[in-house]
Design a protein around this motif. Sequence first.
Motif, PDB file in Angstrom:
ATOM      1  N   ALA A  54     -32.814 -39.489 -11.837  1.00 19.68           N
ATOM      2  CA  ALA A  54     -33.955 -39.547 -10.927  1.00 19.68           C
ATOM      3  C   ALA A  54     -33.466 -39.367  -9.502  1.00 19.68           C
ATOM      4  N   ALA A  55     -34.404 -39.036  -8.601  1.00 16.42           N
ATOM      5  CA  ALA A  55     -34.010 -38.804  -7.209  1.00 16.42           C
ATOM      6  C   ALA A  55     -35.159 -39.080  -6.267  1.00 16.42           C
ATOM      7  N   GLY A  56     -34.802 -39.309  -5.013  1.00 15.75           N
ATOM      8  CA  GLY A  56     -35.737 -39.345  -3.907  1.00 15.75           C
ATOM      9  C   GLY A  56     -35.170 -38.469  -2.804  1.00 15.75           C
ATOM     10  N   TRP A  57     -36.004 -38.107  -1.830  1.00 17.86           N
ATOM     11  CA  TRP A  57     -35.503 -37.246  -0.763  1.00 17.86           C
ATOM     12  C   TRP A  57     -35.235 -38.069   0.493  1.00 17.86           C
ATOM     13  N   ILE A  58     -34.123 -37.754   1.157  1.00 17.90           N
ATOM     14  CA  ILE A  58     -33.709 -38.446   2.366  1.00 17.90           C
ATOM     15  C   ILE A  58     -34.052 -37.610   3.604  1.00 17.90           C
ATOM     16  N   ASP A  59     -33.720 -36.336   3.552  1.00 18.86           N
ATOM     17  CA  ASP A  59     -34.071 -35.406   4.619  1.00 18.86           C
ATOM     18  C   ASP A  59     -34.149 -34.009   4.018  1.00 18.86           C
ATOM     19  N   GLU A  60     -34.230 -33.007   4.852  1.00 15.37           N
ATOM     20  CA  GLU A  60     -34.417 -31.632   4.400  1.00 15.37           C
ATOM     21  C   GLU A  60     -33.376 -31.199   3.378  1.00 15.37           C
ATOM     22  N   ALA A  61     -32.136 -31.621   3.557  1.00 17.41           N
ATOM     23  CA  ALA A  61     -31.050 -31.132   2.709  1.00 17.41           C
ATOM     24  C   ALA A  61     -30.474 -32.188   1.777  1.00 17.41           C
ATOM     25  N   THR A  62     -30.919 -33.442   1.892  1.00 18.01           N
ATOM     26  CA  THR A  62     -30.225 -34.539   1.223  1.00 18.01           C
ATOM     27  C   THR A  62     -31.135 -35.307   0.285  1.00 18.01           C
ATOM     28  N   LEU A  63     -30.606 -35.605  -0.912  1.00 19.08           N
ATOM     29  CA  LEU A  63     -31.307 -36.414  -1.896  1.00 19.08           C
ATOM     30  C   LEU A  63     -30.556 -37.718  -2.132  1.00 19.08           C
ATOM     31  N   LEU A  64     -31.286 -38.735  -2.571  1.00 19.63           N
ATOM     32  CA  LEU A  64     -30.677 -39.922  -3.167  1.00 19.63           C
ATOM     33  C   LEU A  64     -30.809 -39.749  -4.674  1.00 19.63           C
ATOM     34  N   VAL A  65     -29.692 -39.684  -5.375  1.00 20.92           N
ATOM     35  CA  VAL A  65     -29.684 -39.429  -6.814  1.00 20.92           C
ATOM     36  C   VAL A  65     -29.222 -40.683  -7.545  1.00 20.92           C
ATOM     37  N   ALA A  66     -29.976 -41.078  -8.558  1.00 24.34           N
ATOM     38  CA  ALA A  66     -29.632 -42.242  -9.369  1.00 24.34           C
ATOM     39  C   ALA A  66     -28.797 -41.806 -10.558  1.00 24.34           C
ATOM     40  N   GLY A  67     -27.639 -42.454 -10.715  1.00 24.75           N
ATOM     41  CA  GLY A  67     -26.739 -42.114 -11.800  1.00 24.75           C
ATOM     42  C   GLY A  67     -26.320 -43.325 -12.605  1.00 24.75           C
ATOM     43  N   GLU A  68     -25.440 -43.077 -13.516  1.00 27.29           N
ATOM     44  CA  GLU A  68     -24.988 -44.074 -14.482  1.00 27.29           C
ATOM     45  C   GLU A  68     -24.313 -45.276 -13.825  1.00 27.29           C
ATOM     46  N   THR A  69     -23.605 -45.050 -12.719  1.00 19.05           N
ATOM     47  CA  THR A  69     -22.855 -46.136 -12.078  1.00 19.05           C
ATOM     48  C   THR A  69     -23.347 -46.472 -10.681  1.00 19.05           C
ATOM     49  N   GLY A  70     -24.284 -45.688 -10.141  1.00 18.24           N
ATOM     50  CA  GLY A  70     -24.696 -45.977  -8.779  1.00 18.24           C
ATOM     51  C   GLY A  70     -25.745 -45.028  -8.257  1.00 18.24           C
ATOM     52  N   LEU A  71     -26.069 -45.227  -6.981  1.00 20.69           N
ATOM     53  CA  LEU A  71     -26.963 -44.352  -6.250  1.00 20.69           C
ATOM     54  C   LEU A  71     -26.115 -43.475  -5.344  1.00 20.69           C
ATOM     55  N   TRP A  72     -26.405 -42.172  -5.340  1.00 20.10           N
ATOM     56  CA  TRP A  72     -25.555 -41.195  -4.685  1.00 20.10           C
ATOM     57  C   TRP A  72     -26.322 -40.433  -3.616  1.00 20.10           C
ATOM     58  N   ARG A  73     -25.681 -40.204  -2.494  1.00 23.62           N
ATOM     59  CA  ARG A  73     -26.188 -39.298  -1.470  1.00 23.62           C
ATOM     60  C   ARG A  73     -25.697 -37.899  -1.831  1.00 23.62           C
ATOM     61  N   PHE A  74     -26.631 -36.960  -2.005  1.00 21.68           N
ATOM     62  CA  PHE A  74     -26.283 -35.630  -2.495  1.00 21.68           C
ATOM     63  C   PHE A  74     -26.767 -34.563  -1.530  1.00 21.68           C
ATOM     64  N   ASP A  75     -25.864 -33.682  -1.115  1.00 23.64           N
ATOM     65  CA  ASP A  75     -26.195 -32.574  -0.226  1.00 23.64           C
ATOM     66  C   ASP A  75     -26.560 -31.357  -1.070  1.00 23.64           C
ATOM     67  N   THR A  76     -27.806 -30.924  -0.985  1.00 23.23           N
ATOM     68  CA  THR A  76     -28.268 -29.829  -1.824  1.00 23.23           C
ATOM     69  C   THR A  76     -27.682 -28.482  -1.411  1.00 23.23           C
ATOM     70  N   GLU A  77     -27.167 -28.384  -0.193  1.00 21.34           N
ATOM     71  CA  GLU A  77     -26.603 -27.123   0.271  1.00 21.34           C
ATOM     72  C   GLU A  77     -25.144 -26.960  -0.159  1.00 21.34           C
ATOM     73  N   SER A  78     -24.351 -28.028   0.017  1.00 21.46           N
ATOM     74  CA  SER A  78     -22.914 -27.937  -0.277  1.00 21.46           C
ATOM     75  C   SER A  78     -22.548 -28.494  -1.648  1.00 21.46           C
ATOM     76  N   GLY A  79     -23.416 -29.317  -2.207  1.00 18.21           N
ATOM     77  CA  GLY A  79     -23.092 -29.991  -3.462  1.00 18.21           C
ATOM     78  C   GLY A  79     -22.260 -31.244  -3.280  1.00 18.21           C
ATOM     79  N   ALA A  80     -21.966 -31.611  -2.043  1.00 19.13           N
ATOM     80  CA  ALA A  80     -21.181 -32.823  -1.778  1.00 19.13           C
ATOM     81  C   ALA A  80     -21.981 -34.059  -2.154  1.00 19.13           C
ATOM     82  N   ARG A  81     -21.264 -35.055  -2.669  1.00 16.35           N
ATOM     83  CA  ARG A  81     -21.927 -36.292  -3.080  1.00 16.35           C
ATOM     84  C   ARG A  81     -21.084 -37.492  -2.696  1.00 16.35           C
ATOM     85  N   GLU A  82     -21.779 -38.576  -2.356  1.00 15.70           N
ATOM     86  CA  GLU A  82     -21.119 -39.815  -1.930  1.00 15.70           C
ATOM     87  C   GLU A  82     -21.922 -40.997  -2.467  1.00 15.70           C
ATOM     88  N   ARG A  83     -21.250 -41.924  -3.130  1.00 18.01           N
ATOM     89  CA  ARG A  83     -21.964 -43.076  -3.669  1.00 18.01           C
ATOM     90  C   ARG A  83     -22.290 -44.053  -2.548  1.00 18.01           C
TER      91      ARG A  83
END
Length: 288
Positions: free
Chosen positions: A56-85
Amino acid sequence: MTHAQHFDDRVCTLGEGPLWHPTRKQLFWFDITAARMLSRNASGPLDWQWDEMVSAAGWIDEATLLVAGETGLWRFDTESGARERVALLEADDVVTRSNDGRADPLGGFWIGTMGKKAEPGAGAIYRYFRGEVRKLYRDITIPNAICFSPDGDTAYFADTAKGAIWKQHIDRAGWPSGKPEIFADFSGVGLNPDGAVCDAEGNLWIAQWGGWRIACHGPDGRFRVALDCGAAHVTCPAFGDDDLRSMYVTSATEGLADGALEHQPGGGFTWVATDMPTRGQAEHRVVL
């Protein structure tokens, strides 16, 4: 209403969590057990592989999502694919994973967890708000149908295993206030409520696992109308497009009997209906 039509023909084992990003005008969704996040844009299909199940996900800004995963909530950059828990979510429990989730009107994010084999009572529902993950409900088997009324004072959630959806009053800070009440109980008729979304009029559109449809129930809990889909295991709806009058629907092949796909070639597809009788709500922004 006509039947939903194919939107994306990539087959998901467990398609879930459709999110219409209101500023990008783009749909994101997940194939949970395959640890994939999917989307489409003008250039065609997009697909990101994760190292853990995501749901599941929510949107943070134009390029960034909050993604829910197995071990945590992740900040995900839709342009670069970078992710940070940004927060842990039952990271020390190898039995569970995330499931249904949605941003609330105050910028929090509600997320359910469940056993990977749907172990009874192994799951819970949490709220992430201002850097804190707080447990709201425990002993849930399959948390689903997390959504919020347009006036912002009611939350909904389901336990698919119990066949019931509850409604919960929430206070001005977005926290549950008082005890949840039954909104709709499908256990006596053998229907399985999965993901759900509220429209702008306060109706609840509920995916019925095994039911081939999205059922609309009014704020009073009574059935009103249904959107038929060409997949038995529909999992979650999302309103989208410029006028929020289209409905996107994810589906799954998981749990189908042998040979069932011969009779539903669209099983696991993502669907869309563009003639909905009511507008949806724009998804709320997650505030980190």
